[in-house]
Enzyme design. Structure first.
Site, PDB file in Angstrom:
ATOM      1  CE1 TYR A 484     107.507  38.269  29.779  1.00  0.00           C
ATOM      2  CE2 TYR A 484     109.902  38.177  28.879  1.00  0.00           C
ATOM      3  CZ  TYR A 484     108.596  37.722  28.731  1.00  0.00           C
ATOM      4  OH  TYR A 484     108.125  37.014  27.873  1.00  0.00           O
TER       5      TYR A 484
HETATM    6  C1  LIG Z   1     101.992  33.295  33.240  1.00  0.00           C
HETATM    7  C2  LIG Z   1     102.324  34.605  32.487  1.00  0.00           C
HETATM    8  C3  LIG Z   1     102.704  34.415  30.933  1.00  0.00           C
HETATM    9  C4  LIG Z   1     102.876  35.545  30.343  1.00  0.00           C
HETATM   10  N1  LIG Z   1     103.208  35.464  29.006  1.00  0.00           N
HETATM   11  C5  LIG Z   1     103.354  36.536  28.230  1.00  0.00           C
HETATM   12  C6  LIG Z   1     103.525  36.570  26.999  1.00  0.00           C
HETATM   13  O1  LIG Z   1     103.524  35.427  26.149  1.00  0.00           O
HETATM   14  N2  LIG Z   1     103.883  37.572  26.000  1.00  0.00           N
HETATM   15  C7  LIG Z   1     103.977  38.866  26.893  1.00  0.00           C
HETATM   16  O2  LIG Z   1     104.253  40.047  26.198  1.00  0.00           O
HETATM   17  N3  LIG Z   1     104.161  38.914  28.208  1.00  0.00           N
HETATM   18  C8  LIG Z   1     103.731  37.915  28.895  1.00  0.00           C
HETATM   19  N4  LIG Z   1     103.477  38.047  30.220  1.00  0.00           N
HETATM   20  C9  LIG Z   1     103.665  39.467  30.699  1.00  0.00           C
HETATM   21  C10 LIG Z   1     102.564  40.073  31.036  1.00  0.00           C
HETATM   22  O3  LIG Z   1     102.187  40.572  29.624  1.00  0.00           O
HETATM   23  C11 LIG Z   1     102.630  41.362  31.659  1.00  0.00           C
HETATM   24  O4  LIG Z   1     102.640  40.842  33.081  1.00  0.00           O
HETATM   25  C12 LIG Z   1     101.160  42.052  31.821  1.00  0.00           C
HETATM   26  O5  LIG Z   1     101.412  43.523  32.239  1.00  0.00           O
HETATM   27  C13 LIG Z   1     100.089  41.552  32.290  1.00  0.00           C
HETATM   28  O6  LIG Z   1      98.910  42.140  32.273  1.00  0.00           O
HETATM   29  P1  LIG Z   1      97.747  42.001  33.567  1.00  0.00           P
HETATM   30  O7  LIG Z   1      96.593  42.944  33.102  1.00  0.00           O
HETATM   31  O8  LIG Z   1      97.440  40.710  33.421  1.00  0.00           O
HETATM   32  O9  LIG Z   1      98.708  42.588  34.704  1.00  0.00           O
HETATM   33  P2  LIG Z   1      98.174  43.621  35.980  1.00  0.00           P
HETATM   34  O10 LIG Z   1      99.006  42.942  36.863  1.00  0.00           O
HETATM   35  O11 LIG Z   1      96.792  43.931  36.181  1.00  0.00           O
HETATM   36  O12 LIG Z   1      98.799  44.793  35.424  1.00  0.00           O
HETATM   37  C14 LIG Z   1     100.048  45.048  35.021  1.00  0.00           C
HETATM   38  C15 LIG Z   1     100.425  46.796  34.887  1.00  0.00           C
HETATM   39  O13 LIG Z   1      99.422  47.347  33.905  1.00  0.00           O
HETATM   40  C16 LIG Z   1      98.862  48.337  34.701  1.00  0.00           C
HETATM   41  N5  LIG Z   1      97.316  48.170  34.095  1.00  0.00           N
HETATM   42  C17 LIG Z   1      96.654  46.932  34.222  1.00  0.00           C
HETATM   43  N6  LIG Z   1      95.371  47.263  33.682  1.00  0.00           N
HETATM   44  C18 LIG Z   1      95.425  48.590  33.695  1.00  0.00           C
HETATM   45  C19 LIG Z   1      94.429  49.342  33.001  1.00  0.00           C
HETATM   46  N7  LIG Z   1      93.108  48.935  32.771  1.00  0.00           N
HETATM   47  N8  LIG Z   1      94.516  50.714  32.807  1.00  0.00           N
HETATM   48  C20 LIG Z   1      95.778  51.177  33.133  1.00  0.00           C
HETATM   49  N9  LIG Z   1      96.820  50.437  33.635  1.00  0.00           N
HETATM   50  C21 LIG Z   1      96.457  49.314  33.970  1.00  0.00           C
HETATM   51  C22 LIG Z   1      98.852  47.829  36.135  1.00  0.00           C
HETATM   52  O14 LIG Z   1      98.604  49.004  37.232  1.00  0.00           O
HETATM   53  C23 LIG Z   1     100.305  47.429  36.343  1.00  0.00           C
HETATM   54  O15 LIG Z   1     101.187  48.481  36.381  1.00  0.00           O
HETATM   55  C24 LIG Z   1     103.032  36.771  30.916  1.00  0.00           C
HETATM   56  C25 LIG Z   1     103.067  36.702  32.281  1.00  0.00           C
HETATM   57  C26 LIG Z   1     102.663  35.890  33.383  1.00  0.00           C
HETATM   58  C27 LIG Z   1     102.495  35.815  34.594  1.00  0.00           C
END
Ligand SMILES: Cc1cc2nc3c(=O)[nH]c(=O)nc-3n(C[C@H](O)[C@H](O)[C@H](O)COP(=O)(O)OP(=O)(O)OC[C@H]3O[C@@H](n4cnc5c(N)ncnc54)[C@H](O)[C@@H]3O)c2cc1C
Ligand SMILES: *[C@@H]1O[C@H](CO)[C@@H](O)[C@H](O)[C@H]1NC(C)=O
Ligand SMILES: *[C@@H]1O[C@H](CO)[C@@H](O)[C@H](O)[C@H]1NC(C)=O
Length: 543
Positions: A484
Site C-alpha cells: 500500500y
Molecule cells: C485496485 C487495487 C487493488 C489492490 N488489491 C490488493 C489486495 O487485494 N491485496 C494486496 O495485497 N494488495 C492489493 N493491492 C496492492 C498491490 O498488491 C500493489 O500495488 C502491488 O505492488 C501491485 O503490483 P503490480 O505488479 O500491479 O504493480 P507495479 O506498479 O508494476 O509494481 C509495484 C512495485 O513492484 C516492483 N515490480 C513490479 N514488477 C516487478 C518485477 N517483475 N520484478 C521486480 N520488481 C517488480 C515495481 O518496480 C514497483 O516497485 C491493490 C492495488 C490496487 C491498485
C-alpha cells in the site's frame, strides 16, 4: 461491493505543458544512443524489430505503452517525469540485455508488471530511468497433478485465477482480490486476499522464482540462494532484481463456498459501532475458513435528511456451506444477525468475481472477465495503511466515524488476520506482522477532479484521518504495508542520508527484518542499481 477495482473516469487533461531542459535532453539522448547500441549487440535483435521492443519518447506508441498500465492518474499528468525509454522484453534474454545495457548507459531501470503501485514508482520518478515493462511475459502454466503453477511476472492475478480454474474446480490461490493487479509487484511485496486466514499471505505459498540479478544473471532459487529468495518474498522486487516468474503452490478449495455482505449504520438497531466491537473479537479468532472484511464508509442518514451517517459493511468468504457459517455466526457473532437469505453458495471462481464486483451474480459475470486487462484505465487515488494490535473501544470507533463524517471523502477497510497468520514466525519472510496483529487497515480515497487543489484536499483528508487514528494503531514504529505504497511515511533522496531515510520507512514496513534485508541488498546490489523512492538502502561502508 459496488465499486470495481478501478474507477473508469473520462477526464481529459487538456493541458499541454512542455517543460524542456536542454541539459536533461542531451543526457537523455546520450542514454538513448548508448543503450540502443548495446542492447542491439547484446540481444542480436534486428534493427527492424527493435522499435517493437524499445520505445523512445518520439515513437508514436510511446504514450500508449506508458499509459496502458499507469493506474494512478496522479502520476500520469503532463508534468509527471517520463522514462527515457520503455523496453518491453519478449524473452528472458531481453531482460538480461536491458539490465546490462542500462548499467552501461549509466541509468537505472524501473520494472513494471501490473502498474498498480499506489505512488506510481514502477513508471514515474524524478530520477532518470528506463521502464522495463513486463506485460509481454505473462504466461501462466498450471500443473494440477503436482499442485503448482509457473506464473510470469507480467500476468495479472485474474489470469492466474482463470488459468487455475480452467484446469481444476477444486484448486485456488491465496492472493489479492483485484484481478488487474500484476503478479510481479503483488507477490514480491507480500500479497494477501480473502483466503489469508486459511492459507496465509501469497508469499507463504511460493516454491520457487526465476530472476535476473544486478549482474544480468538468470537465476532460480538454487542459483540465487536462500537469502535472496527470502528477500523477494515480501521485501519488494524493486529493491533486488527483476522477477521473471514465480512458481506458486496451488491450494485446495471446496466445490461450494459461501459469500455474504451485511451492512449496519450508526442508526440501525444494532449500530455499526456495536457490530465492530464484536467483529474485532470474532473476525481474527473464528474458524480460519472464514474471512470477514469490513468497509467503513458513509451513508445518507435516515434520521436527519441531508446528513451523513457511518456505515459498516461486512463482506465475507467462507470456505464451506451456508448452513455451517450461519450456525457458526449465530453462536460467535449474534450481532451480525446472519441468515441463510444473506448468503450465496457459489463456486470458488464465482467468489473471485464477486469480490471484484458485488453485483457479479446479478450481472451473470463469466470467468472470462478475469482476462480483461482494462488497459489505460486509471483514477486519482491515495491509499495509506495501519495495523491494529489491541481492539478499539466503542468510543474510539465512534470518534473514527465522526472524523470520517467531517472529512466526507475517505473510507477505511479492516482486514482481519489470525488463523494461519498466527502460525508463521515473524522472520520467516520479510513481512513481520504475524501473531499479535488483529487486523490491517487500508485508508482509501479516490477522486475525479484533475486540479491540484483537489489532490491536496483528498490526500490531506487521508493524512488527517491517519493522525486521528494514532492512539488506536501500532506504534514504535507505526507499521505500514509495502504494497500500500504511501510516500507520506518517508522517501529516499539517494543523497548523504540515504541509509537513515531508508531505515525510517524500512523499519515501518519490515520491523526487525529490515537489518537482514539491508545485508542482502548490500551483498547482491552494492551499486544500488535496483532502487526506487522506498527501496532497501545499501549499508554505508564502516557500519
Ligand atoms: C485496485 C487495487 C487493488 C489492490 N488489491 C490488493 C489486495 O487485494 N491485496 C494486496 O495485497 N494488495 C492489493 N493491492 C496492492 C498491490 O498488491 C500493489 O500495488 C502491488 O505492488 C501491485 O503490483 P503490480 O505488479 O500491479 O504493480 P507495479 O506498479 O508494476 O509494481 C509495484 C512495485 O513492484 C516492483 N515490480 C513490479 N514488477 C516487478 C518485477 N517483475 N520484478 C521486480 N520488481 C517488480 C515495481 O518496480 C514497483 O516497485 C491493490 C492495488 C490496487 C491498485
Ligand atoms: C487513455 O485514456 C484517456 C481517457 O481517460 C484518453 O484521453 C487517452 O487518449 C488514452 N491514452 C492513450 C495513450 O491511449
Ligand atoms: C438478511 O436477511 C434478512 C432476512 O432473513 C433480511 O431481512 C435482511 O435484509 C438481509 N440483509 C441483507 C444485508 O441482505
Amino acid at each position: 461491493m459496488a465499486k470495481p477495482c478501478l474507477g473508469y473516469l473520462s477526464f481529459a487533461v487538456l493541458l499541454l505543458v512542455v517543460l524542456t531542459l536542454s541539459v536533461a535532453e542531451a543526457a537523455d539522448s546520450a542514454i538513448h544512443d548508448t543503450f540502443l547500441k548495446c542492447f542491439a549487440e547484446n540481444t542480436k535483435i534486428a534493427s527492424a524489430e527493435l522499435t517493437k521492443i524499445v520505445f523512445a519518447q518520439n515513437n508514436p506508441s510511446f504514450a500508449t505503452v506508458l499509459y496502458n498500465l499507469a493506474r494512478n492518474k496522479r502520476y500520469r499528468t503532463p508534468l509527471t517525469s517520463k522514462p527515457v525509454l520503455i523496453v518491453t522484453p519478449l524473452k528472458e534474454s531481453h531482460i538480461q540485455g536491458a539490465v546490462l545495457c542500462a548499467k552501461t548507459a549509466n541509468v537505472h531501470i524501473r520494472t513494471r508488471s501490473g502498474g498498480h503501485d499506489y505512488e506510481g514508482v514502477s513508471y514515474a520518478s524524478k530520477e532518470s530511468f528506463i521502464l522495463l515493462d513486463m506485460f509481454n511475459l505473462r504466461e501462466v502454466t498450471v500443473d494440477v497433478k503436482n499442485e503448482v503453477a509457473v506464473v510470469q511476472a507480467g500476468a495479472t492475478l485474474g489470469e492466474v485465477y482463470y488459468r487455475i480454474w480452467e484446469k481444476s474446480k477444486v484448486h485456488g490461490f491465496p492472493a489479492g482480490v483485484c484481478p488487474t493487479v500484476g503478479a510481479g509487484g503483488h507477490i514480491s511485496g507480500a500479497g494477501y486476499g480473502s483466503m489469508v486466514r486459511k492459507y496465509g499471505l501469497t508469499i507463504d505459498n511460493l516454491v520457487d522464482a526465476k530472476i535476473v540479478d544486478a549482474k544480468g544473471n538468470l537465476l532460480d532459487k538454487k542459483g540465487m540462494g536462500e537469502d535472496l529468495f527470502w528477500a523477494i518474498r515480501g521485501g519488494g522486487g524493486g529493491s533486488f532484481c527483476v522477477i521473471v516468474s514465480f512458481t506458486i503452490k496451488l491450494v485446495p478449495v471446496p466445490e461450494k463456498v459461501t459469500v455474504f455482505r451485511v451492512e449496519k449504520t450508526l442508526e440501525t438497531k444494532v449500530s455499526a459501532a456495536d457490530l465492530l466491537v464484536q467483529w474485532q473479537k470474532v473476525a481474527p479468532t473464528t474458524d480460519n475458513r472464514l474471512f470477514m472484511r469490513v468497509l467503513l464508509q458513509l451513508a445518507n442518514s435516515e434520521v436527519q435528511k441531508g446528513k451523513l451517517t457511518g456505515q459498516a459493511s461486512i463482506v465475507a468468504l467462507f470456505l464451506g456451506g451456508a448452513d455451517e457459517v450461519v450456525s457458526l455466526m449465530g453462536k460467535e457473532f449474534p450481532l451480525l444477525g446472519l441468515t441463510k437469505e444473506n448468503c450465496s453458495e457459489v463456486s470458488w471462481i464465482q467468489s473471485v468475481l464477486w469480490w471484484n464486483n458485488g453485483k457479479s451474480l446479478e450481472n451473470g459475470d463469466k470467468p472470462e472477465i478475469l482476462l480483461n486487462r482494462n488497459l489505460n484505465a486509471s483514477s486519482f487515488m491515495k491509499r495509506k495503511s495501519d495495523y491494529v494490535e489491541k481492539a478499539i473501544s466503542k468510543e474510539g470507533l465512534e470518534t473514527i466515524f465522526k472524523t470520517m463524517i467531517e472529512l466526507k471523502s475517505i473510507g477505511l477497510v479492516f482486514n482481519p488476520y489470525g488463523g494461519k497468520m498466527d502460525e508463521i514466525s515473524p522472520d520467516a519472510t520479510p513481512f513481520p506482522r504475524r501473531k499479535g496483529t488483529l487486523f490491517k487497515i487500508q485508508y482509501s480515497v479516490s477522486w475525479d477532479d484533475p486540479s491540484p487543489t483537489a489532490a491536496q484536499e483528498f490526500t490531506g483528508a487521508a493524512k488527517q484521518l491517519h493522525s486521528v487514528m494514532t492512539p488506536y494503531v501500532s506504534s514504535n514504529p507505526r507499521g505500514a504495508y509495502l504494497n500500500y505504497r504511501d510516500f507520506d511515511i518517508g522517501i529516499n533522496n539517494f543523497g548523504q542520508n540515504s541509509f537513515e531515510e531508508g531505515k525510517s520507512y524500512g523499519t515501518k514496513f519490515f520491523g526487525k527484518n529490515f537489518d537482514r534485508l539491508v545485508n542482502i541488498k548490500t551483498k547482491v546490489d552494492p551499486d544500488n542499481f535496483f532502487r526506487n523512492e522506498q527501496s532497501i538502502p545499501v549499508r554505508p561502508s564502516g557500519e
